[in-house]
Motif scaffolding. Structure first.
Motif, PDB file in Angstrom:
ATOM      1  N   ILE A  18       0.840  -1.206   0.000  1.00  0.00           N
ATOM      2  CA  ILE A  18       0.000   0.000   0.000  1.00  0.00           C
ATOM      3  C   ILE A  18       0.870   1.250   0.000  1.00  0.00           C
ATOM      4  CG2 ILE A  18      -1.591   1.346   1.438  1.00  0.00           C
ATOM      5  CD1 ILE A  18      -2.891  -1.328   2.252  1.00  0.00           C
ATOM      6  N   LEU A  23      -0.921   4.136  -2.192  1.00  0.00           N
ATOM      7  CA  LEU A  23      -2.342   3.870  -2.009  1.00  0.00           C
ATOM      8  C   LEU A  23      -2.828   4.206  -0.599  1.00  0.00           C
ATOM      9  CD1 LEU A  23      -2.566   0.443  -3.890  1.00  0.00           C
ATOM     10  CD2 LEU A  23      -3.294   2.691  -4.716  1.00  0.00           C
ATOM     11  N   ASP A  24      -2.180   5.129   0.056  1.00  0.00           N
ATOM     12  CA  ASP A  24      -2.590   5.506   1.406  1.00  0.00           C
ATOM     13  C   ASP A  24      -4.070   5.868   1.414  1.00  0.00           C
ATOM     14  OD1 ASP A  24       0.030   5.197   2.099  1.00  0.00           O
ATOM     15  OD2 ASP A  24       0.510   7.326   2.109  1.00  0.00           O
ATOM     16  N   VAL A  26      -6.515   3.700   0.973  1.00  0.00           N
ATOM     17  CA  VAL A  26      -7.305   2.800   0.150  1.00  0.00           C
ATOM     18  C   VAL A  26      -8.194   1.910   1.026  1.00  0.00           C
ATOM     19  CG1 VAL A  26      -5.592   0.918   0.116  1.00  0.00           C
ATOM     20  CG2 VAL A  26      -7.170   1.209  -1.803  1.00  0.00           C
ATOM     21  N   THR A  28      -9.866  -1.526   2.173  1.00  0.00           N
ATOM     22  CA  THR A  28      -9.356  -2.898   2.173  1.00  0.00           C
ATOM     23  C   THR A  28     -10.494  -3.858   2.497  1.00  0.00           C
ATOM     24  OG1 THR A  28      -8.676  -2.752   4.493  1.00  0.00           O
ATOM     25  CG2 THR A  28      -7.027  -2.198   2.832  1.00  0.00           C
ATOM     26  N   GLY A  47      -4.619   2.135   5.646  1.00  0.00           N
ATOM     27  CA  GLY A  47      -5.751   1.991   4.747  1.00  0.00           C
ATOM     28  C   GLY A  47      -6.845   2.992   5.046  1.00  0.00           C
TER      29      GLY A  47
END
Length: 207
Positions: A18, A23-24, A26, A28, A47
């Motif tokens: 991540i 992709l901080d 994102v 999950t 996430g």
């Protein structure tokens, strides 16, 4: 990932991915062991919104013993029958015999739905190590109220024989911010037994 297979190491790998992919924040989603991993990510503050379906890690000692004693022989049987899986899973009787521990209605599933997952279980070289991580490692730690990075949703099958329904109360106690959703007439695999409901829950619970 190389080295030790543990929940902590697997979560480290996902967290690193991540971060490395930028992709901080994102959302999950995970099921079973994957459900446990996404809850661990949420506990660490990694996430965004989190959806965990029938997650592992909330067994009592006795439940954990039963889990290991029943699932390990099932995995060994699937591996022994590897070459016969397409034929066995083509029949409602074969699906019922092989998948009764995982599905509330295995006879109603299609071969196309279940064969990839069952083959993966049979073929993965890390299945035994993953079982050890679940049965011999620590249970899941919780996240105090207000600490997860986004919404937390936990879905549970009313007829789950792997992570039995009473474990949902322990999960909610450890993740007090979580919303619990019950899947009726559903075993350990919501994506098999109630795929539309599972997909809707994921879409409604993530951004």
């Amino acid at each position: 990932m190389s080295g030790e297979v543990s929940i902590a190491a697997l979560t480290d790998s996902v967290a690193d991915f991540i971060r490395d992919q930028g992709l901080d924040g994102v959302s999950t989603v995970g099921q079973s062991m994957g459900g446990r991993i996404v809850l661990e990510l949420a506990r660490r503050g990694v996430g965004g919104d989190t959806v965990a379906l029938d997650p592992g890690g909330f067994w009592s000692h006795r439940e954990l013993v039963v889990f290991g004693a029943t699932l390990r022989p099932s995995i060994a049987l699937v591996r022994a029958l590897r070459g016969m899986l397409p034929a066995l899973l083509s029949s409602p009787v074969g699906r019922t015999l092989l998948l009764a521990q995982l599905s509330a209605r295995p006879w109603a599933l299609s071969k196309e739905t279940v064969l990839p997952d069952v083959r993966g279980l049979a073929d993965s070289p890390a299945t035994g190590a993953a079982m050890d991580a679940l049965t011999k490692g620590p249970t899941q730690q919780g996240a105090p109220a207000g600490t997860p990075p986004g919404r937390v949703t936990i879905g549970w099958g009313r007829r789950d024989l792997v992570t039995v329904p009473k474990q949902a109360a322990r999960a909610i106690e450890l993740f007090p911010d979580a919303v619990l959703h019950w899947f009726e007439r559903c075993g350990h695999f919501p994506q098999w037994d109630v795929p539309r409901e599972a997909a809707r829950l994921i879409l409604d619970s993530t951004e």
